[in-house]
Design an enzyme around this catalytic site. Structure first.
Site, PDB file in Angstrom:
ATOM      1  N   GLY A  11       0.819  -1.282  -0.165  1.00  0.00           N
ATOM      2  CA  GLY A  11       0.059   0.064   0.110  1.00  0.00           C
ATOM      3  C   GLY A  11       1.252   0.999  -0.279  1.00  0.00           C
ATOM      4  O   GLY A  11       2.043   1.245   0.612  1.00  0.00           O
ATOM      5  N   ARG A  72       1.112  -4.701  -5.039  1.00  0.00           N
ATOM      6  CA  ARG A  72       0.856  -6.263  -4.692  1.00  0.00           C
ATOM      7  C   ARG A  72       1.139  -7.552  -5.500  1.00  0.00           C
ATOM      8  O   ARG A  72       0.444  -7.421  -6.249  1.00  0.00           O
ATOM      9  CB  ARG A  72      -0.175  -6.555  -3.323  1.00  0.00           C
ATOM     10  CG  ARG A  72      -0.311  -5.279  -2.308  1.00  0.00           C
ATOM     11  CD  ARG A  72      -1.266  -6.052  -1.462  1.00  0.00           C
ATOM     12  NE  ARG A  72      -1.353  -5.188  -0.592  1.00  0.00           N
ATOM     13  CZ  ARG A  72      -1.755  -3.761  -0.104  1.00  0.00           C
ATOM     14  NH1 ARG A  72      -3.067  -3.945  -0.737  1.00  0.00           N
ATOM     15  NH2 ARG A  72      -1.767  -2.884   1.269  1.00  0.00           N
ATOM     16  N   ASP A 103       5.483  -4.753   6.310  1.00  0.00           N
ATOM     17  CA  ASP A 103       5.612  -6.666   6.359  1.00  0.00           C
ATOM     18  C   ASP A 103       6.294  -6.666   5.701  1.00  0.00           C
ATOM     19  O   ASP A 103       7.261  -7.579   5.428  1.00  0.00           O
ATOM     20  CB  ASP A 103       5.406  -7.065   8.035  1.00  0.00           C
ATOM     21  CG  ASP A 103       4.257  -6.892   7.523  1.00  0.00           C
ATOM     22  OD1 ASP A 103       3.376  -6.077   6.901  1.00  0.00           O
ATOM     23  OD2 ASP A 103       3.577  -7.089   8.947  1.00  0.00           O
ATOM     24  N   THR A 126       4.259   2.422   5.246  1.00  0.00           N
ATOM     25  CA  THR A 126       2.707   2.064   5.599  1.00  0.00           C
ATOM     26  C   THR A 126       2.148   2.606   6.426  1.00  0.00           C
ATOM     27  O   THR A 126       2.734   3.330   7.914  1.00  0.00           O
ATOM     28  CB  THR A 126       3.089   0.216   5.910  1.00  0.00           C
ATOM     29  OG1 THR A 126       1.060   0.267   6.392  1.00  0.00           O
ATOM     30  CG2 THR A 126       4.023   0.407   6.992  1.00  0.00           C
ATOM     31  N   ASP A 128       0.269   1.848   8.186  1.00  0.00           N
ATOM     32  CA  ASP A 128      -0.400   1.077   9.730  1.00  0.00           C
ATOM     33  C   ASP A 128       0.559   0.852  10.310  1.00  0.00           C
ATOM     34  O   ASP A 128      -0.014   0.426  11.606  1.00  0.00           O
ATOM     35  CB  ASP A 128      -0.240  -0.487   8.732  1.00  0.00           C
ATOM     36  CG  ASP A 128      -1.254  -0.452   8.135  1.00  0.00           C
ATOM     37  OD1 ASP A 128      -2.560   0.403   7.534  1.00  0.00           O
ATOM     38  OD2 ASP A 128      -1.041  -1.600   7.315  1.00  0.00           O
ATOM     39  N   ASP A 130       3.050  -1.260  11.365  1.00  0.00           N
ATOM     40  CA  ASP A 130       2.981  -2.525  11.633  1.00  0.00           C
ATOM     41  C   ASP A 130       4.290  -3.088  12.165  1.00  0.00           C
ATOM     42  O   ASP A 130       4.118  -4.110  11.615  1.00  0.00           O
ATOM     43  CB  ASP A 130       1.619  -3.398  11.761  1.00  0.00           C
ATOM     44  CG  ASP A 130       2.013  -2.964   9.815  1.00  0.00           C
ATOM     45  OD1 ASP A 130       2.463  -2.833   9.317  1.00  0.00           O
ATOM     46  OD2 ASP A 130       0.851  -4.083   9.760  1.00  0.00           O
ATOM     47  N   MET A 170      -8.289   2.362   9.393  1.00  0.00           N
ATOM     48  CA  MET A 170      -7.419   1.688   8.573  1.00  0.00           C
ATOM     49  C   MET A 170      -6.266   1.446   9.518  1.00  0.00           C
ATOM     50  O   MET A 170      -6.654   1.431  10.465  1.00  0.00           O
ATOM     51  CB  MET A 170      -7.100   1.478   7.593  1.00  0.00           C
ATOM     52  CG  MET A 170      -7.382   2.107   5.943  1.00  0.00           C
ATOM     53  SD  MET A 170      -7.341   2.158   4.149  1.00  0.00           S
ATOM     54  CE  MET A 170      -7.694   1.271   3.713  1.00  0.00           C
ATOM     55  N   ARG A 172      -5.062  -2.259   9.073  1.00  0.00           N
ATOM     56  CA  ARG A 172      -4.077  -4.508   8.204  1.00  0.00           C
ATOM     57  C   ARG A 172      -5.258  -5.178  10.195  1.00  0.00           C
ATOM     58  O   ARG A 172      -6.180  -4.906  10.802  1.00  0.00           O
ATOM     59  CB  ARG A 172      -3.846  -4.623   8.105  1.00  0.00           C
ATOM     60  CG  ARG A 172      -3.590  -5.816   7.073  1.00  0.00           C
ATOM     61  CD  ARG A 172      -2.371  -5.994   6.622  1.00  0.00           C
ATOM     62  NE  ARG A 172      -1.847  -5.223   5.547  1.00  0.00           N
ATOM     63  CZ  ARG A 172      -3.003  -6.117   4.263  1.00  0.00           C
ATOM     64  NH1 ARG A 172      -3.523  -6.432   4.074  1.00  0.00           N
ATOM     65  NH2 ARG A 172      -3.229  -4.732   2.977  1.00  0.00           N
ATOM     66  N   ILE A 253      -9.116   7.266   2.574  1.00  0.00           N
ATOM     67  CA  ILE A 253      -8.811   8.654   2.456  1.00  0.00           C
ATOM     68  C   ILE A 253      -7.563   9.085   2.971  1.00  0.00           C
ATOM     69  O   ILE A 253      -6.202   9.721   3.113  1.00  0.00           O
ATOM     70  CB  ILE A 253      -9.794   9.467   2.875  1.00  0.00           C
ATOM     71  CG1 ILE A 253     -10.905   9.749   2.434  1.00  0.00           C
ATOM     72  CG2 ILE A 253      -9.574  10.762   3.769  1.00  0.00           C
ATOM     73  CD1 ILE A 253     -12.380   9.834   2.266  1.00  0.00           C
TER      74      ILE A 253
HETATM   75  O1  F6P Z   1      -1.198  -1.632   4.608  1.00  0.00           O
HETATM   76  C1  F6P Z   1      -2.454  -0.427   3.907  1.00  0.00           C
HETATM   77  C2  F6P Z   1      -3.193  -0.623   4.089  1.00  0.00           C
HETATM   78  O2  F6P Z   1      -4.301   0.655   4.081  1.00  0.00           O
HETATM   79  C3  F6P Z   1      -4.221  -1.579   5.340  1.00  0.00           C
HETATM   80  O3  F6P Z   1      -4.356  -0.424   5.915  1.00  0.00           O
HETATM   81  C4  F6P Z   1      -5.531  -1.892   4.567  1.00  0.00           C
HETATM   82  O4  F6P Z   1      -5.870  -2.893   5.093  1.00  0.00           O
HETATM   83  C5  F6P Z   1      -4.938  -2.155   3.072  1.00  0.00           C
HETATM   84  O5  F6P Z   1      -3.832  -1.131   3.295  1.00  0.00           O
HETATM   85  C6  F6P Z   1      -6.112  -1.579   1.781  1.00  0.00           C
HETATM   86  O6  F6P Z   1      -5.481  -2.543   0.534  1.00  0.00           O
HETATM   87  P1  F6P Z   1      -6.089  -2.010  -0.255  1.00  0.00           P
HETATM   88  O7  F6P Z   1      -6.231  -0.761  -0.550  1.00  0.00           O
HETATM   89  O8  F6P Z   1      -4.907  -2.530  -1.587  1.00  0.00           O
HETATM   90  O9  F6P Z   1      -7.476  -2.850  -0.373  1.00  0.00           O
END
Ligand code: F6P
Length: 335
Positions: A11, A72, A103, A126, A128, A130, A170, A172, A253
């Protein structure tokens, strides 16, 4: 080392461009050639790369997204896919690779470095937050400020209507975004995956609050396993309490927009340090920042070790001790 590559993966996160810019400028200052690999590992497999010079990264420090594009890649998860990527690196003579991602990207980077002689250095990028081995990831600060702005706006309408709101953010599998944006926004309750809490408990706490005179409330919900779950939670709370509510899913967003100053500075520092790490022969590490000091964490640790407990503990949010104030206000996702 004469030639290095850089890619963004997973992401996108605000500040990735600032990081690319810093790495390019640091590489050129050290007389290295640097190639931008487009669309993450997918582009590496296809050999989609462009030479980067000073001008190529001019005026991007303030831009969200990533000029390199990101993806990805399922193919990169396979040994065959990685073998193709390795061929591309060998064909172009790239000896060092900078990965900006989370990660999942570092998991791929670990395998890549095990399977070929290229030096791989990771930079945590990221929203997140994390990644084990760094206090903050690039993009997190911008994302929590974006979420906070939304929470503040929702607070206005929640107060105006005496309403309960569920705001889903968000993150994850982790609750970092929920926790920091929610604390900053004065959220009444939190649902984060780190510590489960039942609908009964959440409902009871809300009822108690409303009995004590509260007329509106905001529950910040981390998306966890199932984005959109807030609608079910809101319905279940309504079934138990009769409280009508509104659900707001902030979604992607949170990934866009100009990076904050903090993200730009972090990105610039890590980007320049990554180049130096390659020059110094320190491949196989993620460059992070802990207590404002640069740290080198083995790439493998960044996805094998869990950051959550450690992070919550060092910030005093664990149950007990000085985190009691927060612990008693924090509600957690139904188990
Ligand atoms: O890893 C970043 C993130 O924004 C997460 O918080 C979320 O779960 C995921 O990517 C969403 O990914 P996508 O925009 O590909 O659906």
């Amino acid at each position: 080392m004469k030639k290095i590559g850089i890619l963004t993966s997973g992401g996108d996160a605000p500040g990735m461009n600032a990081c690319v810019r810093a790495s390019v400028r640091a590489a050129l200052a050290n007389h290295l050639e640097i190639f931008g690999i487009r669309w993450g590992y997918a582009g590496l497999i296809r050999g989609d790369m462009i030479p980067l010079d000073r001008r190529a990264v001019a005026n991007i420090i303030q831009q969200g997204g990533t000029i390199l594009g990101t993806a990805r890649s399922e193919e990169f998860r396979t040994k065959e896919g990685r073998a193709r990527a390795i061929n591309m690196l060998q064909d172009t003579g790239i000896e060092g690779l900078i990965l900006i991602g989370g990660d999942g990207s570092f998991r791929g980077g670990t395998l890549l470095s095990q399977e070929c002689g290229v030096s791989v250095v990771g930079i945590p990028g990221t929203i997140d937050n994390d990644c084990y081995g760094t206090d903050y990831t690039i993009g997190f600060d911008t994302a929590i400020n974006t979420a906070l702005e939304a929470i503040d706006r929702i607070r206005d309408t929640a107060t105006a209507h005496d309403r309960l709101f569920f705001v889903e953010v968000m993150g994850r599998h982790t609750g970092f975004i929920a926790l920091e944006s929610g604390i900053a926004g004065g959220a009444e309750e939190f649902l984060i995956p780190e510590i489960p809490m039942s609908i009964d408990e959440l409902s009871g706490r809300l009822q108690e609050n409303f009995k004590e005179g509260k007329r509106s409330a905001i529950v910040v919900v981390a998306e966890a396993e199932q984005p959109g779950e807030s609608f079910h939670i809101a319905q279940e709370v309504k079934d138990k309490t009769g409280f009508d509510s509104r659900v707001c899913i902030l979604g992607n967003i949170q990934r866009g927009g100009a990076p904050t100053a903090r993200d730009r500075v972090l990105a610039s520092r890590l980007g320049a340090t990554a180049v130096q790490a390659l020059i110094d022969g320190k491949g196989g590490y993620m460059i992070g920042e802990v207590n404002r000091e640069i740290t080198y964490t083995p790439l493998k640790d960044t996805w094998e070790k869990k950051k959550a407990g450690h992070y919550l503990k060092i910030r005093g949010f664990s149950r007990g001790n000085q985190g009691r104030f927060f612990a008693h206000r924090l509600s957690f996702r139904p188990g």
